[in-house]
Design a protein around this motif. Structure first.
Motif, PDB file in Angstrom:
ATOM      1  N   ARG A 108      46.258  21.659  -8.297  1.00 59.30           N
ATOM      2  CA  ARG A 108      47.247  20.899  -7.529  1.00 59.30           C
ATOM      3  C   ARG A 108      46.611  19.611  -7.006  1.00 59.30           C
ATOM      4  O   ARG A 108      45.562  19.633  -6.384  1.00 59.30           O
ATOM      5  CB  ARG A 108      47.786  21.737  -6.367  1.00 59.30           C
ATOM      6  CG  ARG A 108      48.491  22.998  -6.811  1.00 59.30           C
ATOM      7  CD  ARG A 108      48.936  23.824  -5.608  1.00 59.30           C
ATOM      8  NE  ARG A 108      49.957  23.147  -4.823  1.00 59.30           N
ATOM      9  CZ  ARG A 108      50.380  23.577  -3.631  1.00 59.30           C
ATOM     10  NH1 ARG A 108      49.838  24.656  -3.101  1.00 59.30           N
ATOM     11  NH2 ARG A 108      51.315  22.910  -2.971  1.00 59.30           N
ATOM     12  N   ARG A 112      46.144  16.308  -4.734  1.00 63.20           N
ATOM     13  CA  ARG A 112      46.402  15.804  -3.393  1.00 63.20           C
ATOM     14  C   ARG A 112      46.328  14.282  -3.412  1.00 63.20           C
ATOM     15  O   ARG A 112      45.478  13.689  -4.086  1.00 63.20           O
ATOM     16  CB  ARG A 112      45.386  16.363  -2.387  1.00 63.20           C
ATOM     17  CG  ARG A 112      45.528  17.846  -2.144  1.00 63.20           C
ATOM     18  CD  ARG A 112      44.611  18.309  -1.027  1.00 63.20           C
ATOM     19  NE  ARG A 112      45.028  17.815   0.277  1.00 63.20           N
ATOM     20  CZ  ARG A 112      45.878  18.450   1.078  1.00 63.20           C
ATOM     21  NH1 ARG A 112      46.412  19.606   0.687  1.00 63.20           N
ATOM     22  NH2 ARG A 112      46.202  17.933   2.256  1.00 63.20           N
ATOM     23  N   CYS A 161      48.762  10.343   2.180  1.00 68.00           N
ATOM     24  CA  CYS A 161      50.116  10.278   2.733  1.00 68.00           C
ATOM     25  C   CYS A 161      50.540   8.813   2.816  1.00 68.00           C
ATOM     26  O   CYS A 161      49.808   7.977   3.354  1.00 68.00           O
ATOM     27  CB  CYS A 161      50.147  10.930   4.116  1.00 68.00           C
ATOM     28  SG  CYS A 161      51.740  10.753   4.961  1.00 68.00           S
ATOM     29  N   VAL A 203      47.993  14.943   1.212  1.00 69.36           N
ATOM     30  CA  VAL A 203      49.018  15.962   1.089  1.00 69.36           C
ATOM     31  C   VAL A 203      49.170  16.311  -0.384  1.00 69.36           C
ATOM     32  O   VAL A 203      48.882  15.490  -1.273  1.00 69.36           O
ATOM     33  CB  VAL A 203      50.357  15.451   1.664  1.00 69.36           C
ATOM     34  CG1 VAL A 203      50.842  14.230   0.898  1.00 69.36           C
ATOM     35  CG2 VAL A 203      51.417  16.538   1.638  1.00 69.36           C
ATOM     36  N   TYR A 204      49.577  17.548  -0.677  1.00 69.63           N
ATOM     37  CA  TYR A 204      49.821  17.938  -2.069  1.00 69.63           C
ATOM     38  C   TYR A 204      50.973  17.096  -2.619  1.00 69.63           C
ATOM     39  O   TYR A 204      52.008  16.918  -1.967  1.00 69.63           O
ATOM     40  CB  TYR A 204      50.173  19.416  -2.166  1.00 69.63           C
ATOM     41  CG  TYR A 204      48.976  20.328  -2.040  1.00 69.63           C
ATOM     42  CD1 TYR A 204      47.966  20.315  -3.007  1.00 69.63           C
ATOM     43  CD2 TYR A 204      48.857  21.210  -0.975  1.00 69.63           C
ATOM     44  CE1 TYR A 204      46.863  21.148  -2.905  1.00 69.63           C
ATOM     45  CE2 TYR A 204      47.762  22.052  -0.863  1.00 69.63           C
ATOM     46  CZ  TYR A 204      46.761  22.017  -1.841  1.00 69.63           C
ATOM     47  OH  TYR A 204      45.672  22.834  -1.729  1.00 69.63           O
ATOM     48  N   GLU A 205      50.794  16.595  -3.825  1.00 71.76           N
ATOM     49  CA  GLU A 205      51.789  15.713  -4.425  1.00 71.76           C
ATOM     50  C   GLU A 205      53.133  16.411  -4.608  1.00 71.76           C
ATOM     51  O   GLU A 205      54.188  15.808  -4.413  1.00 71.76           O
ATOM     52  CB  GLU A 205      51.276  15.195  -5.777  1.00 71.76           C
ATOM     53  CG  GLU A 205      52.166  14.143  -6.408  1.00 71.76           C
ATOM     54  CD  GLU A 205      51.585  13.589  -7.688  1.00 71.76           C
ATOM     55  OE1 GLU A 205      51.902  12.442  -8.044  1.00 71.76           O
ATOM     56  OE2 GLU A 205      50.787  14.314  -8.342  1.00 71.76           O
ATOM     57  N   ASP A 206      53.097  17.702  -4.945  1.00 67.81           N
ATOM     58  CA  ASP A 206      54.345  18.420  -5.173  1.00 67.81           C
ATOM     59  C   ASP A 206      55.052  18.802  -3.866  1.00 67.81           C
ATOM     60  O   ASP A 206      56.159  19.327  -3.881  1.00 67.81           O
ATOM     61  CB  ASP A 206      54.107  19.675  -6.019  1.00 67.81           C
ATOM     62  CG  ASP A 206      53.067  20.610  -5.396  1.00 67.81           C
ATOM     63  OD1 ASP A 206      52.493  20.237  -4.352  1.00 67.81           O
ATOM     64  OD2 ASP A 206      52.835  21.692  -5.957  1.00 67.81           O
ATOM     65  N   GLN A 207      54.397  18.557  -2.721  1.00 67.78           N
ATOM     66  CA  GLN A 207      55.018  18.836  -1.428  1.00 67.78           C
ATOM     67  C   GLN A 207      55.204  17.562  -0.591  1.00 67.78           C
ATOM     68  O   GLN A 207      55.398  17.628   0.620  1.00 67.78           O
ATOM     69  CB  GLN A 207      54.172  19.841  -0.631  1.00 67.78           C
ATOM     70  CG  GLN A 207      54.162  21.235  -1.225  1.00 67.78           C
ATOM     71  CD  GLN A 207      53.426  22.225  -0.337  1.00 67.78           C
ATOM     72  OE1 GLN A 207      52.625  21.822   0.502  1.00 67.78           O
ATOM     73  NE2 GLN A 207      53.703  23.498  -0.529  1.00 67.78           N
ATOM     74  N   GLN A 246      57.673  15.240  -0.440  1.00 67.28           N
ATOM     75  CA  GLN A 246      58.963  15.035   0.209  1.00 67.28           C
ATOM     76  C   GLN A 246      59.138  15.938   1.411  1.00 67.28           C
ATOM     77  O   GLN A 246      59.687  15.531   2.447  1.00 67.28           O
ATOM     78  CB  GLN A 246      60.101  15.263  -0.808  1.00 67.28           C
ATOM     79  CG  GLN A 246      60.113  14.274  -1.961  1.00 67.28           C
ATOM     80  CD  GLN A 246      60.182  12.828  -1.489  1.00 67.28           C
ATOM     81  OE1 GLN A 246      60.915  12.517  -0.533  1.00 67.28           O
ATOM     82  NE2 GLN A 246      59.437  11.952  -2.146  1.00 67.28           N
ATOM     83  N   LYS A 247      58.677  17.162   1.306  1.00 63.91           N
ATOM     84  CA  LYS A 247      58.750  18.094   2.430  1.00 63.91           C
ATOM     85  C   LYS A 247      57.859  17.628   3.579  1.00 63.91           C
ATOM     86  O   LYS A 247      58.224  17.725   4.757  1.00 63.91           O
ATOM     87  CB  LYS A 247      58.342  19.489   1.961  1.00 63.91           C
ATOM     88  CG  LYS A 247      58.398  20.547   3.044  1.00 63.91           C
ATOM     89  CD  LYS A 247      57.990  21.899   2.496  1.00 63.91           C
ATOM     90  CE  LYS A 247      58.033  22.969   3.581  1.00 63.91           C
ATOM     91  NZ  LYS A 247      57.607  24.302   3.062  1.00 63.91           N
ATOM     92  N   HIS A 248      56.682  17.088   3.222  1.00 65.92           N
ATOM     93  CA  HIS A 248      55.744  16.625   4.237  1.00 65.92           C
ATOM     94  C   HIS A 248      56.261  15.402   4.986  1.00 65.92           C
ATOM     95  O   HIS A 248      56.088  15.285   6.203  1.00 65.92           O
ATOM     96  CB  HIS A 248      54.392  16.301   3.591  1.00 65.92           C
ATOM     97  CG  HIS A 248      53.442  15.598   4.504  1.00 65.92           C
ATOM     98  ND1 HIS A 248      52.716  16.248   5.491  1.00 65.92           N
ATOM     99  CD2 HIS A 248      53.098  14.280   4.600  1.00 65.92           C
ATOM    100  CE1 HIS A 248      51.974  15.370   6.142  1.00 65.92           C
ATOM    101  NE2 HIS A 248      52.182  14.174   5.617  1.00 65.92           N
ATOM    102  N   CYS A 300      55.969  14.814   8.957  1.00 64.47           N
ATOM    103  CA  CYS A 300      54.703  14.138   9.231  1.00 64.47           C
ATOM    104  C   CYS A 300      54.731  13.517  10.629  1.00 64.47           C
ATOM    105  O   CYS A 300      55.721  12.898  11.032  1.00 64.47           O
ATOM    106  CB  CYS A 300      54.453  13.050   8.179  1.00 64.47           C
ATOM    107  SG  CYS A 300      52.906  12.141   8.438  1.00 64.47           S
TER     108      CYS A 300
END
Length: 453
Positions: free
Chosen positions: A48, A50, A53, A61-65, A67-69, A73
């Motif tokens: 995964r 990173r 941000c 932050v993980y790239e696949d997360q 939008q959630k982050h 944030c």
């Protein structure tokens, strides 16, 4: 040997060497991991990726997360505190009023009168035992039922959902109006615990009265067992549904329920029931639903009848007319001011309301009929003192009504874009209730007969 003389990280700590601090990271990694979450991209077996941000490159932050982050944030833009109208300068207030009038251009300021009645309430309306407060509520309920009858929404084979049900008086009168109609269900949605409920007195063998103690924003109708089983057409009703609750109810009916219902078109069509002449068209549409164009010819929500109330309690995050506001050049800042200015429509009426409420409260039976929104009006701040010299009382009233009309117009556009014929009308006199606007909607291409002009 690493810089600074440290040969290895502290056991149980992250194995990443922080060059700037000349030491190993002291964060605790997850079990079975060598690096902490912040330095996980250093681990070869971690596939995964990173990335820094975009709001603050000091952390990753993980790239696949991503939008959630971004939604949580700590470096995201914080909502600005809402300033009271009294903090506006004369120029800012005049500019705001100009925007209001420009956005309202083309909207009819005077609504059509639809002050109807229904025979089911005639006996109660003529009962001298009912005091002034009870009489006013009965008159409003009679008009709501009259408008429902005009739209052909009172009939068998339906599920009536009363939002903000309170004691359930509106459903009670709908029940009486339907008399012995077959296969009629009632769902009463209310988030608060309510005393003196009347729906329990009208349970019949073939009727289902069910209370859902839940906030409307958390209600998913397609998961309600009776709707999932019977798949009956739904009629959404409400009497004085305060502020954001109206928007949440519309979204619950038009988006979450109708959309998810259409996604299950491959399931068997609902059972057909024998009915009177007012329901023949609905039975005919049931045959059409077996075809391919289900969502085009039939909608699970066959009608919406809601008496609007308390626009000062509207919230931008729940408002269904956001798209309409943006098309007329407005946004959340103007909306927050306009929803406060709606209280100006009732300026000068506070003493009358307070006096009437005091008189009614002397009777125990009548005090039970006082709705929550009536009590809220007593606490509304019209900001008249801070605006003296800028606007007269009559000007504030006109602006307040215009703000209410603009907010309601956004709701109308929202329903129209989703295939409904929606309208606003006065359903009772202002001497009965200052909140005297009724929102009605029926599907544009529905099999339900349309009202005549």
């Amino acid at each position: 040997m690493a810089a600074g003389g440290l040969r290895a990280p502290v056991p149980g700590r992250c194995g990443y060497f922080v060059e700037r601090k000349k030491r190993f990271c002291r964060m605790i990694p997850a079990q079975g991991r060598r690096f902490c979450g912040e330095h996980g991209h250093q681990e070869e077996e971690n596939d995964r990726k990173r990335i820094p941000c975009p709001l603050d490159p000091k952390h990753t932050v993980y790239e696949d997360q991503l939008q959630k982050h971004l939604k949580k944030c700590n470096s995201r833009e914080k909502p600005k505190p809402q300033l009271p109208i009294s903090s506006l300068s004369k120029e800012e207030l005049e500019d705001l009023i100009k925007k209001l009038k420009k956005a309202s251009n083309g909207i009819k300021p005077i609504l059509k009168d639809q002050m109807l009645s229904h025979q089911a309430l005639q006996e109660a309306l003529n009962d001298p035992k009912n005091g002034e407060s009870a009489f006013k509520h009965l008159k409003q309920q009679a008009s709501i039922l009259g408008n429902m009858e005009k739209l052909h929404l009172l009939g068998p084979g339906r599920c009536f959902i009363e939002f903000g049900a309170g004691r359930g008086k509106l459903s009670h009168w709908v029940d009486i109006a339907l008399q012995d109609a077959e296969n009629v269900h009632f769902l009463l949605v209310e988030r608060a615990t309510t005393r003196f409920k009347v729906d329990g007195k009208h349970r019949k063998r073939d009727y289902i009265f069910e209370r859902l103690q839940v906030d409307i924003q958390h209600l998913c109708l397609n998961k309600v067992p009776i709707l999932e089983k019977e798949k009956l057409p739904v009629v959404g009703i409400g009497k004085h549904l305060c502020g954001a609750a109206t928007d949440l109810a519309l979204r619950c009916l038009v988006e979450s329920y109708s959309t998810q219902y259409d996604e299950r078109n491959e399931e068997p069509s609902p059972k057909r029931f024998k009915s009177d002449k007012t329901d023949i068209a609905f039975n005919n549409s049931a045959d059409e639903r077996s075809g391919k164009n289900v969502s085009e010819n039939w909608k699970p929500v066959t009608g919406i009848v809601i008496a609007l109330c308390c626009h000062h309690r509207c919230q931008w995050k729940h408002y269904v007319g956001q798209e309409f506001f943006r098309t007329v050049g407005l946004g959340p800042v103007e909306f927050n001011y306009f929803q406060r200015m709606t209280s100006w429509a009732t300026c000068g009426m506070r003493e009358t309301i307070t006096e009437a409420s005091t008189i009614d409260a002397k009777s125990k039976d009548q005090s039970n009929d006082i709705e929550e929104h009536d009590q809220v009006h007593n606490r509304i701040e019209c900001s008249s003192d801070s605006l003296q010299g800028l606007l007269t009382v009559e000007e504030r009233k006109q602006i307040g009504r215009l703000c209410k009309l603009l907010i309601d117009q956004g709701r109308i556009k929202y329903l129209q874009q989703r295939g409904y014929n929606a309208a606003l009308q006065y359903y009772t006199d202002s001497s009965v209730s200052l909140e005297n606007v009724l929102l009605t909607a029926v599907p544009s291409q529905s099999s339900v007969p349309q009202p005549t002009a």
